[in-house]
Design a protein around this motif. Structure first.
Motif: not given
Lengths: 81, 745
Positions: B311-323
Motif C-alpha cells: 500500500r502506498i502511504t505517501a508520494a512526492r514529486g518535484e519536476l523541473r522541465y525545460s521548454g
C-alpha cells in the motif's frame, strides 16, 4: 455559496486557503467572484483555467451551471498534443 | 452532450473496419502534402539561422543578398509586426529573431528567390554581426541563480523571488499529510531522474506556400495540425485581419503535437508581401530538428513510501522541465498527471519550468505526462522489487477508481484503470517465461483528453449522398471515423459519406487537432449535425404526408410514420427526400457549433519484455502489449494504430532519441542518421487490447485515444531494462553506453 478548491500554488493568493467560498451560479460568475475576492488570482484567471465539476473537466464554458452541492475544482488550462 | 440512453444500441457502421478514405491516394503518391503545392511565378524561400546558442544581434546587412540576380525579397524580424499578446509575440520572434538569437538554429533572416539554389546562395551573402552571450542548455543549470538569462522579465507572478529569471512557471498540486504518510511506510525510495528532449519525429517536414498582397489579402497552403491557429499566428505576425487570410491545410505526414505551432508561414507571407509573388518554404530535416519544437527535457525527484504489503502511504514529486527559450506550461500537465493512476491519502507534486537556449518546446502527445509518469512508475517498480511484491497486484491495490480523490484535484467518476490492469493481468504476456538477461516491465499511463471549439457542416446532396465538412486536419484517421459516425446516425452506408477538411474561410473556427479531441469533439458535432438534418428531413416528409412533424420518425435511414394518427405511408429514404429537396423547401443540411466538454480521462497499461546484452548494453524489445480504455472504438484499426504508434514512439524516447548539445550549446545530431528513431527492424509486433468503457460525455461513448499510448512506454521499458540488467536505470534514453555504464558501475 459555492466552495471551490484551488491548486497548491494558487493558495498564496488566497490567504493560504485550499477552499474558497464565493457567490456564483456558473463558471463565469465563479471566476469573476474569485478575481474580485482575491485579486492575486486574476492574472492566472486571465491566462486561462479549467474547471472540474463533479469530476468533468470544462475548459472555457462560462455558462456551465454550478450548484452548491457540486464538487468544484479549479485547474490549469488544459493543453495537449 | 451526454451518452445516449441506449445501452443496448447495436452499431451498424461504428466499430467496423471500413476502408480508409485516404489510403489509395497515400500509397499511390497522389496525396498532396505541404511541399506538393505550387503556383505560377512562385519563388523559393530559404531561412538563415543562428550558428550561436545565444547571441545579441548587433546588425544584419542584407545588401549583398539583395543584389544577387534572382533574389526578389529579403526579410528580417523587422518585417514582422510585434504583437501585444505575449504568446503571439513569442511565435513571431521565434519565426524571425529580433534583438537576440535564443538558440542554435533560431531564424534571423530569409530570402525569396527564383530558384532554390539562388535562395541558398543568397542567405550566405547576408552578413549578421553577433555578440555571443553565455548560454545554458541544461534545466538544472538554468535554474541556478547565476545562470545566463535567456529572456528577462518572463517569470509568472507565482514564481518565488530570488530564483533565476529563467524560471518562469511554478505549480503545486496534491492533498493530505505527507509526513504522516511517510511515517506509515515500511519502505521509502527516493530517486532522481533525467530525460532528454525528443522530437515528434514526423516524416514530413514543415512546408508551406503563401501569397500576400499589399492589400492585406493572403492565402497559405501548409501542413499543420490547425489551420485556424496558423491564421491567428500569421495575422498577428503580419498585422493583417484574420478575415483577409485563407489558410488551407494539406495532407499531413505526421504531427504528434509538433505541428500545433507556426514556424515558416509568417516568413513566407512576409517574403510574398515584399516580392509580390507566391513563396514556398520547405524545411530541411536539419532545420526541423534544430528549429521546430522538440518536447521538454526534464530533471525530476520522486519519493514514495510503501507498506510491506504494497500500500502506498505517501508520494512526492518535484519536476523541473525545460521548454526551451520561451515560457511554457507543460510542467503543469506533467505535475497533474504524475500520480493520477493512484489512490493516495497523501501526495504532492511540484513543478518548475526553466528557459534554456534550446528551441521553443512544442507539445508532443500528452505533453508533460510521459516523463513524469516514467519517474513515478520507476520508483513504484523499484519498491515492488525491494519488497518482493507483484508489480501488477500493487498497482491494482493502489489503483485510482470511481470515487478516488485524484492527485490533481477532482474526484474521479467512472474510469477504466482497474479494468485495464485486470486485462493485463489476465493476458498470457504477463506470465510468459523469461530467460537470462531478460526483464519484464509494466507501467500505467494517464491522459486528460479534451474537447474544444468545433464546427461541423453536414450536407445532404441531391443524389442521396452526404458531405461532411469539418475543420481539423486528419492526423489519425478522423475522416474515416467522422464519416462512420455520420453514416451511423443517418442510417446510410459508409461509402455514401465523404468528409473533407475545410479551409479557414469555409467553416467557422475550430481548435487545433490536439488533446485527442477530434474523434470525440468533431464526432459529437457530426452526430448533432446529422440529427439536425434528420429533423429537417422528417419535417419535409411530414409536410408531404400532411401529418404532424412529431408523427415522423427516422429509422434505418428512412422517414417513417409513427404513432396512432400518422396513417399509413411507405417509408421515404434519405435519397428520395434529397431528390425532391428543391420542391419541399430547398437544400437540406445540418450543422453544429460547440465548445465540447466531457471528453473523459483515459488510462492505459503497457507490458514490455526486453533483453539486455551485458557486454554492449544494447537493449532489444522482445514483446510489447498495450492495453487501453478507448471508450467506443469507432474504427478499431485506427485505435490500434494509435496504440501501436504511441508504443513505438515511446520505445524511441526510452532507448535512443535525444537532443545532444555540445559545450558550445550547438545541437550535435540534427539528422536522422544521428538522431535515431526506431525502425521496423527494431520492433516486435505491438499487440493491442482495446477496452471499450463508454465515455458518459459522448453520445456513442467515444473518448480520445491518441495521446495516452505514449505515456506508459518510457517507464514500462525502463522497468524491463532495469530488471533485465539488475540495476535501476534513471536516465533516458537508455542508450547502449548508458546501460553498459550502469551495469559495469
Amino acid at each position: 455559496m459555492v466552495r471551490v478548491k484551488l491548486w497548491g500554488s494558487l493558495r498564496t493568493f488566497a490567504d493560504g486557503e485550499e477552499w474558497v467560498e464565493v457567490e456564483a451560479s456558473n463558471f463565469k460568475e465563479l471566476l469573476d467572484a474569485l478575481a474580485e475576492k482575491h485579486p492575486g488570482l486574476a492574472p492566472q484567471i486571465k491566462r486561462g483555467v479549467s474547471l472540474a465539476l463533479d469530476g468533468v473537466i470544462y475548459r472555457e464554458a462560462w455558462f456551465t451551471k454550478i450548484e452548491p452541492e457540486n464538487e468544484v475544482i479549479l485547474m490549469p488550462y488544459m493543453v495537449g498534443g | 452532450m451526454a451518452f445516449d440512453a441506449q445501452p443496448t444500441r447495436k452499431f451498424n457502421v461504428v466499430g467496423t473496419r471500413v476502408t480508409r478514405p485516404d489510403g489509395v491516394d497515400k500509397v499511390t503518391g497522389k496525396a498532396a502534402y505541404g511541399a506538393d503545392i505550387s503556383a505560377p511565378g512562385m519563388l523559393h524561400g530559404r531561412i538563415l539561422r543562428s550558428p550561436h546558442a545565444h547571441a545579441r544581434i548587433v546588425s544584419i546587412d542584407t545588401s549583398e543578398a539583395e543584389k544577387l540576380a534572382g533574389v526578389k525579397a529579403v526579410v528580417t524580424g523587422a518585417d514582422l509586426a510585434m504583437p501585444e499578446d505575449a504568446d503571439f509575440a513569442d511565435v513571431a520572434i521565434n519565426c524571425l529573431a529580433r534583438d537576440k538569437a535564443l538558440y542554435d538554429g533560431h531564424a534571423v533572416a530569409a530570402v525569396a528567390a527564383t530558384s532554390k539554389a539562388i535562395a541558398k546562395q543568397a542567405i550566405r551573402l547576408i552578413k549578421v554581426e553577433y555578440d555571443p552571450l553565455p548560454h545554458v542548455t541544461d534545466v538544472d543549470a538554468a535554474m541556478k541563480p547565476d545562470a545566463p538569462v535567456v529572456q528577462e522579465g518572463r517569470a509568472l507572478e507565482n514564481v518565488p523571488a530570488g530564483m533565476s529569471q529563467n524560471v518562469t512557471t511554478y505549480c503545486k498540486f496534491g492533498h493530505g499529510d505527507l509526513d504522516a504518510g511517510f511515517a506509515k511506510a515500511d519502505k521509502i525510495i527516493e530517486r532522481s531522474f533525467k530525460t532528454a528532449a525528443t522530437h515528434q519525429g514526423y516524416i514530413e517536414p514543415q512546408a508551406c506556400m503563401a501569397s500576400l498582397g499589399n492589400d492585406g489579402r493572403g492565402e497559405v497552403w501548409c501542413c499543420t495540425q490547425g489551420q485556424y491557429m496558423v491564421r491567428a499566428n500569421c495575422a498577428a505576425a503580419l498585422g493583417v485581419e484574420e478575415s483577409q487570410l485563407r489558410i488551407t491545410a494539406s495532407e499531413i505526414g505526421g504531427g504528434f503535437g509538433g505541428k500545433t505551432s507556426t514556424f515558416i508561414e509568417p516568413v513566407a507571407l512576409a517574403l510574398s508581401r515584399k516580392s509580390g509573388k507566391p513563396v514556398k518554404i520547405v524545411m530541411t530535416r536539419d532545420e526541423v530538428l534544430k528549429a521546430t519544437g522538440p518536447t521538454i527535457s526534464s530533471s525530476m525527484d520522486i519519493k514514495i513510501g510503501m507498506t510491506k504489503d504494497g500500500r502506498i502511504t505517501a508520494a512526492r514529486g518535484e519536476l523541473r522541465y525545460s521548454g526551451g527559450a520561451y515560457p511554457n506550461f507543460t510542467v503543469e500537465m506533467g505535475a497533474q498527471a504524475a500520480f493520477a493512476a493512484y489512490d493516495l491519502e497523501a501526495v504532492e507534486t511540484i513543478g518548475w519550468n526553466a528557459m534554456t537556449n534550446r528551441p521553443k518546446e512544442i507539445p508532443y502527445r500528452a505533453p508533460g505526462a510521459p516523463t513524469a509518469i516514467y519517474a513515478v512508475e520507476s520508483v513504484v517498480d523499484e519498491l515492488c522489487q525491494e519488497l518482493g511484491l507483484d508489480p501488477l497486484d500493487v498497482r491494482l491495490m493502489n489503483a485510482a477508481d470511481k470515487g478516488t480523490l485524484s492527485s490533481y484535484g477532482p474526484t474521479f467518476n467512472d474510469i477504466g484503470l482497474v479494468a485495464t490492469l485486470e486485462a493485463a493481468k489476465a493476458h498470457p504476456h504477463y506470465t510468459a517465461p523469461l530467460s537470462e538477461n531478460q526483464g519484464r516491465g509494466l507501467s500505467c499511463g494517464f491522459w486528460f483528453n479534451f474537447g474544444g471549439n468545433t464546427c461541423v457542416s453536414l450536407n445532404i446532396n441531391d443524389d442521396g449522398t452526404v458531405g461532411v465538412v469539418e475543420g481539423n486536419p486528419d492526423i489519425g484517421g478522423s475522416r474515416a471515423s467522422i464519416s462512420m459516425m455520420a453514416a451511423e446516425e443517418l442510417g446510410v452506408p459508409y461509402d455514401k459519406v465523404r468528409t473533407v477538411i475545410a479551409d479557414t474561410s469555409s467553416l467557422g473556427f475550430n481548435d487545433i487537432t490536439d488533446g485527442s479531441r477530434v474523434t470525440f469533439a468533431v464526432g459529437l458535432a457530426t452526430i448533432e449535425a446529422a440529427r439536425a438534418a434528420i429533423k429537417e428531413m422528417c419535417r419535409r416528409v411530414a409536410k408531404i404526408w400532411d401529418i404532424d412533424e412529431d408523427a415522423v420518425i427516422w429509422e434505418d435511414g428512412c422517414a417513417k410514420p409513427a404513432g396512432p394518427n400518422a396513417g399509413t405511408h411507405p417509408p421515404m429514404t434519405l435519397a428520395e427526400i434529397a431528390a425532391i429537396a428543391g420542391n419541399t423547401g430547398g437544400p437540406i443540411a445540418g450543422h453544429h457549433e460547440v465548445n465540447a466538454d466531457g471528453a473523459g480521462v483515459s488510462f492505459g497499461v503497457h507490458l514490455c519484455d526486453t533483453e539486455v546484452d551485458p557486454e554492449t548494453g544494447a537493449v532489444k524489445i522482445l514483446r510489447y502489449t498495450v492495453f487501453q480504455d478507448a471508450g467506443k472504438a469507432v474504427h478499431p484499426d485506427y485505435v490500434e494504430g494509435q496504440m501501436q504508434g504511441g508504443a513505438v514512439q515511446g520505445i524511441g524516447w526510452a532507448l535512443n532519441e535525444e537532443y545532444i548539445y555540445g559545450e558550445d550549446g550547438r545541437l550535435q545530431n540534427a539528422a536522422f542518421l544521428d538522431y535515431r528513431i526506431p525502425v521496423a527492424s527494431d520492433l516486435p509486433p505491438i499487440e493491442t487490447v482495446i477496452l471499450e468503457i463508454p465515455n458518459p460525455g459522448h453520445p456513442y461513448g467515444v473518448r480520445g485515444v491518441g495521446e495516452t499510448p505514449i505515456v506508459p512506454p518510457l517507464a514500462a521499458i525502463a522497468n524491463a531494462v532495469s530488471r533485465a540488467a539488475n540495476v535501476r536505470l534513471t536516465e533516458l534514453p537508455m542508450s547502449p553506453p548508458r546501460v553498459l555504464k550502469a551495469i559495469t558501475g
